[in-house]
Design a protein around this motif. Structure first.
Motif, PDB file in Angstrom:
ATOM      1  N   PRO A   1       0.812  -1.224   0.000  1.00 15.31           N
ATOM      2  CA  PRO A   1       0.000   0.000   0.000  1.00 15.31           C
ATOM      3  C   PRO A   1       0.844   1.273   0.000  1.00 15.31           C
ATOM      4  CG  PRO A   1      -0.968  -1.598   1.508  1.00 15.31           C
ATOM      5  CD  PRO A   1       0.335  -2.189   1.051  1.00 15.31           C
TER       6      PRO A   1
ATOM      7  N   TYR B   1       0.555   5.255  -1.836  1.00 13.38           N
ATOM      8  CA  TYR B   1       0.557   6.591  -1.201  1.00 13.38           C
ATOM      9  C   TYR B   1       1.667   7.439  -1.833  1.00 13.38           C
ATOM     10  CZ  TYR B   1      -1.221   3.445   2.565  1.00 13.38           C
ATOM     11  OH  TYR B   1      -1.841   2.463   3.282  1.00 13.38           O
TER      12      TYR B   1
ATOM     13  N   THR C   1       7.584  -5.733   8.838  1.00 16.54           N
ATOM     14  CA  THR C   1       6.621  -4.905   9.581  1.00 16.54           C
ATOM     15  C   THR C   1       5.943  -5.730  10.671  1.00 16.54           C
ATOM     16  OG1 THR C   1       6.217  -3.532   7.648  1.00 16.54           O
ATOM     17  CG2 THR C   1       4.515  -3.517   9.350  1.00 16.54           C
TER      18      THR C   1
ATOM     19  N   GLY D   1      -6.996  -6.995  10.778  1.00 11.14           N
ATOM     20  CA  GLY D   1      -6.633  -6.928   9.362  1.00 11.14           C
ATOM     21  C   GLY D   1      -5.637  -8.032   9.104  1.00 11.14           C
TER      22      GLY D   1
ATOM     23  N   SER E   1      -5.953 -10.595   6.999  1.00 11.99           N
ATOM     24  CA  SER E   1      -6.049 -11.253   5.693  1.00 11.99           C
ATOM     25  C   SER E   1      -5.088 -10.703   4.653  1.00 11.99           C
ATOM     26  CB  SER E   1      -7.484 -11.122   5.170  1.00 11.99           C
ATOM     27  OG  SER E   1      -7.900  -9.763   5.243  1.00 11.99           O
ATOM     28  N   GLY E   2      -4.427  -9.571   4.940  1.00 10.12           N
ATOM     29  CA  GLY E   2      -3.558  -8.933   3.952  1.00 10.12           C
ATOM     30  C   GLY E   2      -2.101  -9.356   4.090  1.00 10.12           C
ATOM     31  N   GLY E   3      -1.230  -8.603   3.412  1.00 13.84           N
ATOM     32  CA  GLY E   3       0.191  -8.953   3.399  1.00 13.84           C
ATOM     33  C   GLY E   3       0.811  -8.943   4.790  1.00 13.84           C
ATOM     34  N   VAL E   4       0.618  -7.860   5.538  1.00 16.53           N
ATOM     35  CA  VAL E   4       1.189  -7.776   6.891  1.00 16.53           C
ATOM     36  C   VAL E   4       0.452  -8.727   7.829  1.00 16.53           C
ATOM     37  CG1 VAL E   4       1.624  -6.254   8.856  1.00 16.53           C
ATOM     38  CG2 VAL E   4       1.888  -5.376   6.534  1.00 16.53           C
TER      39      VAL E   4
ATOM     40  N   GLY F   1     -12.513  -9.038   6.399  1.00 15.57           N
ATOM     41  CA  GLY F   1     -13.787  -8.463   6.009  1.00 15.57           C
ATOM     42  C   GLY F   1     -14.615  -9.311   5.059  1.00 15.57           C
TER      43      GLY F   1
ATOM     44  N   HIS G   1     -14.398  -7.810  10.661  1.00 18.53           N
ATOM     45  CA  HIS G   1     -14.291  -6.410  11.098  1.00 18.53           C
ATOM     46  C   HIS G   1     -15.337  -5.509  10.436  1.00 18.53           C
ATOM     47  CE1 HIS G   1     -10.769  -6.592   8.055  1.00 18.53           C
ATOM     48  NE2 HIS G   1     -11.792  -6.116   7.409  1.00 18.53           N
TER      49      HIS G   1
ATOM     50  N   ASN H   1     -10.615   1.890  13.806  1.00 15.46           N
ATOM     51  CA  ASN H   1     -10.760   0.952  14.924  1.00 15.46           C
ATOM     52  C   ASN H   1     -10.148   1.375  16.250  1.00 15.46           C
ATOM     53  OD1 ASN H   1     -11.959  -0.929  13.101  1.00 15.46           O
ATOM     54  ND2 ASN H   1      -9.921  -1.559  12.434  1.00 15.46           N
TER      55      ASN H   1
ATOM     56  N   ILE I   1      -0.128   0.169  12.980  1.00 15.18           N
ATOM     57  CA  ILE I   1       0.677  -0.135  11.774  1.00 15.18           C
ATOM     58  C   ILE I   1       0.148   0.665  10.594  1.00 15.18           C
ATOM     59  CG2 ILE I   1       1.350  -1.964  10.166  1.00 15.18           C
ATOM     60  CD1 ILE I   1       1.092  -3.951  12.508  1.00 15.18           C
TER      61      ILE I   1
ATOM     62  N   MET J   1       4.345   2.691  14.686  1.00 14.10           N
ATOM     63  CA  MET J   1       5.565   2.194  14.030  1.00 14.10           C
ATOM     64  C   MET J   1       5.530   2.489  12.534  1.00 14.10           C
ATOM     65  SD  MET J   1       5.601  -1.723  12.940  1.00 14.10           S
ATOM     66  CE  MET J   1       6.560  -1.182  11.540  1.00 14.10           C
TER      67      MET J   1
ATOM     68  N   LEU K   1       8.139   1.305   9.388  1.00  9.85           N
ATOM     69  CA  LEU K   1       9.291   0.428   9.135  1.00  9.85           C
ATOM     70  C   LEU K   1      10.569   1.221   8.843  1.00  9.85           C
ATOM     71  CD1 LEU K   1       9.950  -2.594   8.999  1.00  9.85           C
ATOM     72  CD2 LEU K   1       9.467  -2.499   6.550  1.00  9.85           C
TER      73      LEU K   1
ATOM     74  N   GLY L   1     -11.187  -6.994   0.573  1.00 11.45           N
ATOM     75  CA  GLY L   1     -11.217  -8.408   0.180  1.00 11.45           C
ATOM     76  C   GLY L   1      -9.840  -9.001   0.008  1.00 11.45           C
ATOM     77  N   ALA L   2      -8.899  -8.596   0.864  1.00  8.25           N
ATOM     78  CA  ALA L   2      -7.532  -9.129   0.773  1.00  8.25           C
ATOM     79  C   ALA L   2      -7.511 -10.615   1.118  1.00  8.25           C
ATOM     80  CB  ALA L   2      -6.607  -8.370   1.730  1.00  8.25           C
TER      81      ALA L   2
HETATM   82  P1  NAP Z   1      -3.166  -5.244   2.357  1.00 12.47           P
HETATM   83  O1  NAP Z   1      -2.454  -6.479   1.956  1.00 12.47           O
HETATM   84  O2  NAP Z   1      -3.842  -4.423   1.328  1.00 12.47           O
HETATM   85  O3  NAP Z   1      -4.236  -5.657   3.484  1.00 12.47           O
HETATM   86  C1  NAP Z   1      -5.092  -4.697   4.059  1.00 12.47           C
HETATM   87  C2  NAP Z   1      -5.681  -5.324   5.301  1.00 12.47           C
HETATM   88  O4  NAP Z   1      -6.461  -4.336   5.996  1.00 12.47           O
HETATM   89  C3  NAP Z   1      -6.599  -6.494   4.971  1.00 12.47           C
HETATM   90  O5  NAP Z   1      -6.416  -7.510   5.913  1.00 12.47           O
HETATM   91  C4  NAP Z   1      -7.965  -5.853   5.109  1.00 12.47           C
HETATM   92  O6  NAP Z   1      -8.983  -6.792   5.373  1.00 12.47           O
HETATM   93  C5  NAP Z   1      -7.706  -4.982   6.308  1.00 12.47           C
HETATM   94  N1  NAP Z   1      -8.811  -4.070   6.582  1.00 12.47           N
HETATM   95  C6  NAP Z   1      -9.667  -3.482   5.718  1.00 12.47           C
HETATM   96  N2  NAP Z   1     -10.619  -2.823   6.397  1.00 12.47           N
HETATM   97  C7  NAP Z   1     -10.354  -3.005   7.718  1.00 12.47           C
HETATM   98  C8  NAP Z   1     -10.992  -2.587   8.920  1.00 12.47           C
HETATM   99  N3  NAP Z   1     -12.098  -1.821   8.916  1.00 12.47           N
HETATM  100  N4  NAP Z   1     -10.445  -2.996  10.081  1.00 12.47           N
HETATM  101  C9  NAP Z   1      -9.335  -3.758  10.123  1.00 12.47           C
HETATM  102  N5  NAP Z   1      -8.701  -4.184   9.029  1.00 12.47           N
HETATM  103  C10 NAP Z   1      -9.212  -3.796   7.832  1.00 12.47           C
HETATM  104  O7  NAP Z   1      -2.177  -4.252   3.126  1.00 12.47           O
HETATM  105  P2  NAP Z   1      -0.918  -4.607   4.076  1.00 12.47           P
HETATM  106  O8  NAP Z   1       0.297  -4.639   3.277  1.00 12.47           O
HETATM  107  O9  NAP Z   1      -1.275  -5.777   4.901  1.00 12.47           O
HETATM  108  O10 NAP Z   1      -0.879  -3.290   4.989  1.00 12.47           O
HETATM  109  C11 NAP Z   1      -1.909  -3.063   5.962  1.00 12.47           C
HETATM  110  C12 NAP Z   1      -1.840  -1.605   6.425  1.00 12.47           C
HETATM  111  O11 NAP Z   1      -0.601  -1.407   7.102  1.00 12.47           O
HETATM  112  C13 NAP Z   1      -1.877  -0.591   5.291  1.00 12.47           C
HETATM  113  O12 NAP Z   1      -2.572   0.551   5.713  1.00 12.47           O
HETATM  114  C14 NAP Z   1      -0.427  -0.236   5.084  1.00 12.47           C
HETATM  115  O13 NAP Z   1      -0.239   1.055   4.546  1.00 12.47           O
HETATM  116  C15 NAP Z   1       0.096  -0.343   6.494  1.00 12.47           C
HETATM  117  N6  NAP Z   1       1.537  -0.663   6.571  1.00 12.47           N
HETATM  118  C16 NAP Z   1       2.276   0.101   7.406  1.00 12.47           C
HETATM  119  C17 NAP Z   1       3.602  -0.182   7.571  1.00 12.47           C
HETATM  120  C18 NAP Z   1       4.404   0.620   8.544  1.00 12.47           C
HETATM  121  O14 NAP Z   1       5.635   0.626   8.470  1.00 12.47           O
HETATM  122  N7  NAP Z   1       3.746   1.276   9.494  1.00 12.47           N
HETATM  123  C19 NAP Z   1       4.202  -1.205   6.830  1.00 12.47           C
HETATM  124  C20 NAP Z   1       3.406  -1.979   5.989  1.00 12.47           C
HETATM  125  C21 NAP Z   1       2.052  -1.687   5.875  1.00 12.47           C
HETATM  126  P3  NAP Z   1     -10.143  -7.146   4.304  1.00 12.47           P
HETATM  127  O15 NAP Z   1      -9.621  -6.843   2.948  1.00 12.47           O
HETATM  128  O16 NAP Z   1     -10.390  -8.614   4.561  1.00 12.47           O
HETATM  129  O17 NAP Z   1     -11.307  -6.290   4.685  1.00 12.47           O
END
Ligand code: NAP
Length: 320
Positions: free
Chosen positions: A41, A45, A127, A148, A150-153, A173, A192, A221, A238, A261, A263, A311-312
Motif C-alpha cells: 500500500p 501513497y 513490519t 486486518g 487477511s492482507g500482506g502484513v 472483512g 471487522h 478501529n 501499523i 511504528m 518500518l 477483500g484481501a
Molecule cells: P493489504 O495487503 O492491502 O491488506 C489490508 C488489510 O487491511 C486487509 O487484511 C484488510 O482486510 C484490512 N482491513 C480493511 N478494512 C479493515 C478494517 N475496517 N479494520 C481492520 N482491518 C481492515 O495491506 P498490508 O500490506 O497488509 O498493509 C496493511 C496496512 O498497514 C496498510 O494501511 C499499510 O499502509 C500499512 N503498513 C504500514 C507499515 C508501517 O511501516 N507502518 C508497513 C506496511 C504496511 P479485508 O480486505 O479482509 O477487509
C-alpha cells in the motif's frame, strides 16, 4: 530492461511501462534479475504524492522483490552471481526486470520459498515482526488480535505470532479472508465489517480483554481497540488512513500503551535481527508467504487499483 516509471504524482495511471538501461553495480552493490516484485500500500501513497516522504521524480516504485543475483560489485562478500535472494529495499526500484541494491538490502531466499513468495517478505514480514516483537514486545501465551489479518502484513503476523506461542485472533472483512486466517492456524477469526464485532471479541475473552492489538486501520478501529484491551495491553498502530477520536481514559484506566511504528524508523541493527529471524522461519517452514494474485509487470496500474480494494487474501505480486 522493462521498468515501471512514474514521471508525475497522481492516480495509478501515472505508472508507465518503459524501456530503461540495466543499472550497473558500484562498490558494495548487487544487480538482481527479478522474478517477482511485491506490491505494498505505501507504494500507492507515494505514487499519489500524499505520503510525507516523496520520491524524486521520475522514479521506479517498489521495495520488495525476489530473483537471482546477476552481477556483484567490488567488496560484496555475502552473495555471488546465481544466488537466489529477496530484497528488503532497493536503490533503483523493484517494479522492473532488474533492480540494483546495496548488499545490506538483500537476503538469501531458501530453495523451498518461491520467487513470488520471496517478493512478499520484505515490507510485510519485517513490519509484522517489528510490530509484534520490537514494538508490542508480545510474550508467549498472550492473546494478540491482528486487526486486518487477511492482507500482506496480517498473514505474516499470524504466522509469526503462532510460531512464537501466542494465542492468535484475527479479523478479515470477507468469508474468503476469514477462511484464510483460520487456514493459517489462527485460533479465532472475526468480521471487522460486522457492527457488533467488538462485543463478540470481548465476549470471547470472557471479559479479560486482549493483550496486544496489531492495528492495520487505526482511523476506523482505534477507539474500539482501547475498550478491548486487557490491563497493561498494547496497541501497535501499523496502518491509519485518517484522523480518529479516542477516549484517553480507556488508556489511562488500563495502564495501556498505544505505540506507533513505521518500518523506515527501524535501525540497521534491528533490521538485521529481523531478517535473521525471518530466514530461520522461512527455512523451518513456519513462515510461508501467501500469494493472492500474480499480475504481469505491464499491468502494474491494475495492481495499485486492486490493493486498495477490500477483500484481501494474502499478497499481490508483479511478474516481470
Ligand atoms: P493489504 O495487503 O492491502 O491488506 C489490508 C488489510 O487491511 C486487509 O487484511 C484488510 O482486510 C484490512 N482491513 C480493511 N478494512 C479493515 C478494517 N475496517 N479494520 C481492520 N482491518 C481492515 O495491506 P498490508 O500490506 O497488509 O498493509 C496493511 C496496512 O498497514 C496498510 O494501511 C499499510 O499502509 C500499512 N503498513 C504500514 C507499515 C508501517 O511501516 N507502518 C508497513 C506496511 C504496511 P479485508 O480486505 O479482509 O477487509
Amino acid at each position: 530492461m522493462k521498468a515501471i516509471r512514474v514521471d508525475q504524482f497522481g492516480g495509478p495511471e501515472v505508472m508507465r511501462l518503459t524501456e530503461m538501461p540495466i543499472p550497473q553495480p558500484g562498490v558494495g552493490q548487487v544487480l538482481i534479475r527479478l522474478m517477482a516484485a511485491g506490491v505494498n500500500p505505501v507504494e500507492t501513497y507515494m505514487r499519489s504524492g500524499t505520503y510525507p516522504q516523496k520520491p524524486q521524480l521520475p522514479y521506479t516504485p517498489g521495495y520488495d522483490g525476489a530473483g537471482i543475483v546477476e552481477i556483484v560489485g567490488d567488496q560484496v562478500t555475502s552473495c555471488k552471481p546465481g544466488d537466489r535472494v529477496y530484497t528488503a529495499g532497493t536503490i533503483s526500484g523493484s517494479y522492473a526486470e532488474y533492480t540494483l541494491c546495496n548488499e545490506i538490502q538483500i537476503h538469501p531466499l531458501p530453495a523451498k520459498v518461491s520467487f513470488a513468495q520471496g517478493a512478499a517478505i520484505g515490507v510485510p514480514y519485517a513490519t509484522a515482526f517489528r510490530a509484534l516483537m520490537q514494538r508490542a514486545r508480545a510474550t508467549p501465551g498472550e492473546i494478540v488480535l491482528i486487526h486486518g489479518a487477511s492482507g500482506g502484513v496480517g498473514t505474516a503476523a499470524v504466522q509469526l505470532a503462532l510460531s512464537y506461542g501466542l494465542q492468535v485472533w484475527g479479523t478479515a472483512g470477507t468469508d474468503r479472508g476469514q477462511s484464510l486466517v483460520m487456514e493459517l492456524g489462527a485460533h479465532r477469526v472475526f468480521d471487522h465489517g460486522a457492527s457488533d464485532y467488538a462485543d463478540l471479541i470481548m465476549q470471547a475473552t470472557k471479559g479479560h480483554g486482549i493483550n496486544v492489538i496489531l492495528e492495520m486501520l487505526a482511523n476506523k478501529n482505534l477507539a474500539k481497540d482501547l475498550t478491548l484491551l486487557a490491563p497493561f495491553g498494547r496497541v501497535v498502530v501499523i496502518g491509519s488512513r485518517g484522523p480518529v477520536e479516542i477516549d484517553a481514559r480507556e488508556i489511562m484506566s488500563r495502564d495501556a500503551d498505544v505505540r506507533g511504528m513505521v518500518l523506515f524508523n527501524t535501525s540497521p541493527t534491528e533490521m538485521s535481527r529481523i531478517h535473521a529471524a525471518l530466514n530461520l522461519g522461512l527455512e523451518n517452514g513456519s513462515l510461508r508467504p501467501v500469494i493472492s494474485r500474480e499480475i504481469p509487470l505491464a499491468d502494474a496500474v491494475k495492481s495499485h487499483q486492486v490493493i486498495m480494494q477490500p477483500g484481501a487474501s494474502g499478497k499481490i505480486v508483479l511478474i516481470p
